[in-house]
Design an enzyme around this catalytic site. Sequence first.
Site, PDB file in Angstrom:
ATOM      1  CG  ASP A  19     -10.244  -5.309   1.771  1.00  0.00           C
ATOM      2  OD1 ASP A  19     -10.759  -4.519   2.577  1.00  0.00           O
ATOM      3  OD2 ASP A  19      -9.899  -4.976   0.635  1.00  0.00           O
TER       4      ASP A  19
ATOM      5  CG  ASN B 123      -4.080  -3.127  -4.282  1.00  0.00           C
ATOM      6  OD1 ASN B 123      -3.772  -2.227  -5.062  1.00  0.00           O
ATOM      7  ND2 ASN B 123      -5.329  -3.384  -3.927  1.00  0.00           N
TER       8      ASN B 123
ATOM      9  CE1 TYR C  33      -2.574   7.015  -1.389  1.00  0.00           C
ATOM     10  CE2 TYR C  33      -1.559   8.357  -3.085  1.00  0.00           C
ATOM     11  CZ  TYR C  33      -2.246   7.226  -2.718  1.00  0.00           C
ATOM     12  OH  TYR C  33      -2.604   6.290  -3.669  1.00  0.00           O
TER      13      TYR C  33
ATOM     14  CE  LYS D 212      -0.173   4.382  -1.983  1.00  0.00           C
ATOM     15  NZ  LYS D 212      -0.466   2.922  -1.998  1.00  0.00           N
TER      16      LYS D 212
ATOM     17  CB  THR E 259     -10.844   2.788  -7.406  1.00  0.00           C
ATOM     18  OG1 THR E 259     -10.142   3.812  -6.691  1.00  0.00           O
ATOM     19  CG2 THR E 259      -9.921   2.168  -8.440  1.00  0.00           C
TER      20      THR E 259
HETATM   21  N1  LIG Z   1      -7.234   4.867  -7.614  1.00  0.00           N
HETATM   22  C1  LIG Z   1      -6.137   5.543  -7.945  1.00  0.00           C
HETATM   23  O1  LIG Z   1      -6.164   6.546  -8.694  1.00  0.00           O
HETATM   24  C2  LIG Z   1      -4.808   5.064  -7.408  1.00  0.00           C
HETATM   25  C3  LIG Z   1      -3.640   5.616  -7.960  1.00  0.00           C
HETATM   26  C4  LIG Z   1      -2.403   5.189  -7.484  1.00  0.00           C
HETATM   27  C5  LIG Z   1      -2.338   4.236  -6.485  1.00  0.00           C
HETATM   28  N2  LIG Z   1      -3.485   3.729  -5.956  1.00  0.00           N
HETATM   29  C6  LIG Z   1      -3.347   2.721  -4.909  1.00  0.00           C
HETATM   30  O2  LIG Z   1      -3.992   1.544  -5.335  1.00  0.00           O
HETATM   31  C7  LIG Z   1      -4.360   0.765  -4.185  1.00  0.00           C
HETATM   32  C8  LIG Z   1      -5.801   0.321  -4.335  1.00  0.00           C
HETATM   33  O3  LIG Z   1      -6.619   1.470  -4.274  1.00  0.00           O
HETATM   34  P1  LIG Z   1      -7.973   1.615  -5.122  1.00  0.00           P
HETATM   35  O4  LIG Z   1      -7.839   2.835  -5.931  1.00  0.00           O
HETATM   36  O5  LIG Z   1      -8.303   0.325  -5.759  1.00  0.00           O
HETATM   37  O6  LIG Z   1      -9.009   1.994  -3.958  1.00  0.00           O
HETATM   38  P2  LIG Z   1     -10.144   1.148  -3.220  1.00  0.00           P
HETATM   39  O7  LIG Z   1     -10.586   2.030  -2.114  1.00  0.00           O
HETATM   40  O8  LIG Z   1     -11.129   0.647  -4.205  1.00  0.00           O
HETATM   41  O9  LIG Z   1      -9.349  -0.113  -2.645  1.00  0.00           O
HETATM   42  C9  LIG Z   1      -8.579  -0.056  -1.468  1.00  0.00           C
HETATM   43  C10 LIG Z   1      -8.824  -1.345  -0.701  1.00  0.00           C
HETATM   44  O10 LIG Z   1      -7.958  -1.363   0.458  1.00  0.00           O
HETATM   45  C11 LIG Z   1      -8.750  -1.852   1.547  1.00  0.00           C
HETATM   46  N3  LIG Z   1      -8.186  -1.407   2.834  1.00  0.00           N
HETATM   47  C12 LIG Z   1      -8.168  -0.145   3.335  1.00  0.00           C
HETATM   48  N4  LIG Z   1      -7.621  -0.155   4.570  1.00  0.00           N
HETATM   49  C13 LIG Z   1      -7.283  -1.450   4.841  1.00  0.00           C
HETATM   50  C14 LIG Z   1      -6.685  -2.089   5.959  1.00  0.00           C
HETATM   51  N5  LIG Z   1      -6.319  -1.412   7.064  1.00  0.00           N
HETATM   52  N6  LIG Z   1      -6.494  -3.435   5.898  1.00  0.00           N
HETATM   53  C15 LIG Z   1      -6.875  -4.140   4.795  1.00  0.00           C
HETATM   54  N7  LIG Z   1      -7.450  -3.590   3.714  1.00  0.00           N
HETATM   55  C16 LIG Z   1      -7.653  -2.248   3.753  1.00  0.00           C
HETATM   56  C17 LIG Z   1     -10.136  -1.275   1.291  1.00  0.00           C
HETATM   57  O11 LIG Z   1     -11.136  -1.954   2.035  1.00  0.00           O
HETATM   58  C18 LIG Z   1     -10.262  -1.467  -0.209  1.00  0.00           C
HETATM   59  O12 LIG Z   1     -10.776  -2.739  -0.546  1.00  0.00           O
HETATM   60  C19 LIG Z   1      -4.086   1.655  -2.982  1.00  0.00           C
HETATM   61  O13 LIG Z   1      -2.851   1.287  -2.393  1.00  0.00           O
HETATM   62  C20 LIG Z   1      -3.988   3.042  -3.586  1.00  0.00           C
HETATM   63  O14 LIG Z   1      -3.207   3.911  -2.802  1.00  0.00           O
HETATM   64  C21 LIG Z   1      -4.714   4.112  -6.399  1.00  0.00           C
END
Ligand SMILES: NC(=O)c1ccc[n+]([C@@H]2O[C@H](COP(=O)([O-])OP(=O)(O)OC[C@H]3O[C@@H](n4cnc5c(N)ncnc54)[C@H](O)[C@@H]3O)[C@@H](O)[C@H]2O)c1
Length: 254
Positions: A41, A93, A159, A163, A194
């Site tokens: 991360d 992720n 996005y 995706k 989140t």
């Molecule tokens: N939260 C939602 O509603 C939701 C829904 C569908 C999909 N997602 C997907 O789930 C995944 C996790 O998201 P989340 O909701 O836990 O959000 P979050 O912001 O809590 O977590 C995302 C993480 O990715 C890390 N990150 C960002 N850019 C990065 C990079 N260049 N290199 C390494 N790490 C990096 C961030 O530091 C963070 O820890 C993402 O891929 C997001 O698109 C989230």
Amino acid sequence: MTESFLDFTGKVVLVTGGASGIGRAVALGFARQGATVVIGDIDERSNDTVRLIEKEGGTGLFVPTDVTLARDVDSLVSTTVDTYGDLHIAFNNAGVFVPPAPLAEQSEEDWDKAIAVDLKGVFLSLKYEIAHMVRAGGGSIINTASIAGLIGDPDMAPYVAAKHGVIGLTRAAAVDYAKAGIRVNALAPGLTRTAMTQPWLDDPVKRDIVMAGPQMGRAADPEEIVGMVLYLASPAASFTTGGVFVVDGGQTAH
Ligand SMILES: NC(=O)c1ccc[n+]([C@@H]2O[C@H](COP(=O)([O-])OP(=O)(O)OC[C@H]3O[C@@H](n4cnc5c(N)ncnc54)[C@H](O)[C@@H]3O)[C@@H](O)[C@H]2O)c1
């Protein structure tokens, strides 16, 4: 299948985006089932995830990694293998959200950012993980897509495109490496509480818009995503590859 199919003792698991949200919950979920967990991360709060793992008696390691950079991802995989001797499971992720707007109002910068992190980051992760897994004789990989990889969520074109691309990459990798014993599946969460979504949930107007999605009338807790990821990584899913697994409170069923 025995009751112990979710025992990951002796397994080495890589989680990108494990500093918070879904990644942190999944990292803890694997650690609770006995796995050694390596977090890649850009966020130093990954150290807190490692502390939480260690507090529960598990083993974790944070390797600062920007998933958009090939050298970082290469180094993440090689550090994992050098430190723990193998890499059995990967949860790709890490992701970002860019400010919502109709497509014609989206900036080129936000397009480039979404594609770099959300799509290229998954490509690079697959590339280096699979290179090791081919040599090791197999593995299981789960890529975090989104329901935005299945439908055209409004005002989220970069996005949505990234995706959809993650689902395509998942299928391509699954086909290329099925005979090598590497399973690759996509996770498609719906609205989950989140850091990424909290600004929406805190805004009364936006909250009404996003809460109209899940048929359960609420956002998921990150912990509610964990079970699907652990299942896909486990021997219980041994004939499952190239699939897309929705955890969305019924949003895409409507
Ligand atoms: N939260 C939602 O509603 C939701 C829904 C569908 C999909 N997602 C997907 O789930 C995944 C996790 O998201 P989340 O909701 O836990 O959000 P979050 O912001 O809590 O977590 C995302 C993480 O990715 C890390 N990150 C960002 N850019 C990065 C990079 N260049 N290199 C390494 N790490 C990096 C961030 O530091 C963070 O820890 C993402 O891929 C997001 O698109 C989230």
